[in-house]
Design a protein around this motif. Structure first.
Motif, PDB file in Angstrom:
ATOM      1  N   TYR A  32      28.856  41.568  49.357  1.00 57.28           N
ATOM      2  CA  TYR A  32      28.753  42.797  48.571  1.00 57.28           C
ATOM      3  C   TYR A  32      29.488  43.961  49.246  1.00 57.28           C
ATOM      4  N   ILE A  38      33.097  43.253  48.334  1.00 55.73           N
ATOM      5  CA  ILE A  38      33.356  43.550  46.916  1.00 55.73           C
ATOM      6  C   ILE A  38      33.434  45.058  46.710  1.00 55.73           C
ATOM      7  N   ASN A  39      32.557  45.801  47.363  1.00 54.34           N
ATOM      8  CA  ASN A  39      32.609  47.260  47.246  1.00 54.34           C
ATOM      9  C   ASN A  39      33.910  47.814  47.821  1.00 54.34           C
ATOM     10  N   LEU A  99      36.720  46.131  47.856  1.00 52.13           N
ATOM     11  CA  LEU A  99      37.718  45.738  46.859  1.00 52.13           C
ATOM     12  C   LEU A  99      37.699  46.703  45.680  1.00 52.13           C
ATOM     13  N   GLU A 100      36.514  47.098  45.253  1.00 52.38           N
ATOM     14  CA  GLU A 100      36.405  48.056  44.147  1.00 52.38           C
ATOM     15  C   GLU A 100      37.089  49.373  44.521  1.00 52.38           C
ATOM     16  N   GLY A 101      36.901  49.817  45.745  1.00 47.15           N
ATOM     17  CA  GLY A 101      37.560  51.044  46.201  1.00 47.15           C
ATOM     18  C   GLY A 101      39.073  50.894  46.213  1.00 47.15           C
ATOM     19  N   PHE A 113      40.760  48.792  44.334  1.00 44.98           N
ATOM     20  CA  PHE A 113      41.167  48.662  42.931  1.00 44.98           C
ATOM     21  C   PHE A 113      41.375  50.038  42.303  1.00 44.98           C
ATOM     22  N   ARG A 114      40.488  50.962  42.603  1.00 46.18           N
ATOM     23  CA  ARG A 114      40.597  52.323  42.066  1.00 46.18           C
ATOM     24  C   ARG A 114      41.876  53.037  42.526  1.00 46.18           C
ATOM     25  N   THR A 127      44.835  51.474  42.865  1.00 48.98           N
ATOM     26  CA  THR A 127      46.041  50.807  42.382  1.00 48.98           C
ATOM     27  C   THR A 127      46.769  51.683  41.371  1.00 48.98           C
ATOM     28  N   PHE A 158      45.345  51.149  37.812  1.00 44.90           N
ATOM     29  CA  PHE A 158      44.115  51.865  37.499  1.00 44.90           C
ATOM     30  C   PHE A 158      44.382  53.351  37.328  1.00 44.90           C
ATOM     31  N   ILE A 194      42.982  42.323  37.088  1.00 38.81           N
ATOM     32  CA  ILE A 194      41.638  41.730  37.141  1.00 38.81           C
ATOM     33  C   ILE A 194      41.714  40.212  36.994  1.00 38.81           C
ATOM     34  N   ASN A 235      40.436  37.566  39.720  1.00 40.12           N
ATOM     35  CA  ASN A 235      39.506  36.519  39.299  1.00 40.12           C
ATOM     36  C   ASN A 235      40.043  35.140  39.669  1.00 40.12           C
TER      37      ASN A 235
END
Length: 115
Positions: A5, A8-9, A11-13, A15-16, A18, A21, A96, A100
């Motif tokens: 987790y 993943i967090n 990765l989310e940061g 992703f924002r 990119t 995005f 995404i 995935n």
């Protein structure tokens, strides 16, 4: 053992940050700032959601519903601001999908020898 987790967090940061995005974020703001574009898009999304709910409930879609949905989609696509936003959304979706695909690679590898 890794706390997935936390990863993943992170990765989310990332992703924002990119370009895809950021472009989508800007395109959404452009649509939100234009009352006409926003109303057209809201109507388009409302119709999409209603039809999806019917499909998930196993209900048949009526011909007039499909025609109305197509007209709403055409109207949305004719708006250059909405069109730009949808194009940006498709580019984000590709990122995404790639993430995935990478995440599922270990699972696919596990099953490679079973055939």
């Amino acid at each position: 053992m890794t706390n997935i987790y936390n990863e993943i967090n992170a990765l989310e940061g990332a992703f924002r940050k990119t370009a895809e995005f950021e472009t989508l974020k800007e395109a959404v703001e452009v649509v939100k700032a234009d009352e006409e574009a926003l109303n057209v898009f809201k109507n388009f999304r409302k119709i999409q959601i209603e039809l999806q709910k019917k499909q998930l409930a196993g209900e048949d879609l009526l011909e007039d519903e499909l025609v109305y949905a197509q007209k709403a989609a055409q109207l949305a696509q004719q708006n250059e601001k909405i069109s730009a936003m949808l194009e940006a959304e498709m580019k984000v979706s590709k990122v995404i999908e790639e993430v995935n695909r990478i995440l599922l690679k270990p699972i696919q590898t596990l099953y490679e020898d079973i055939q």
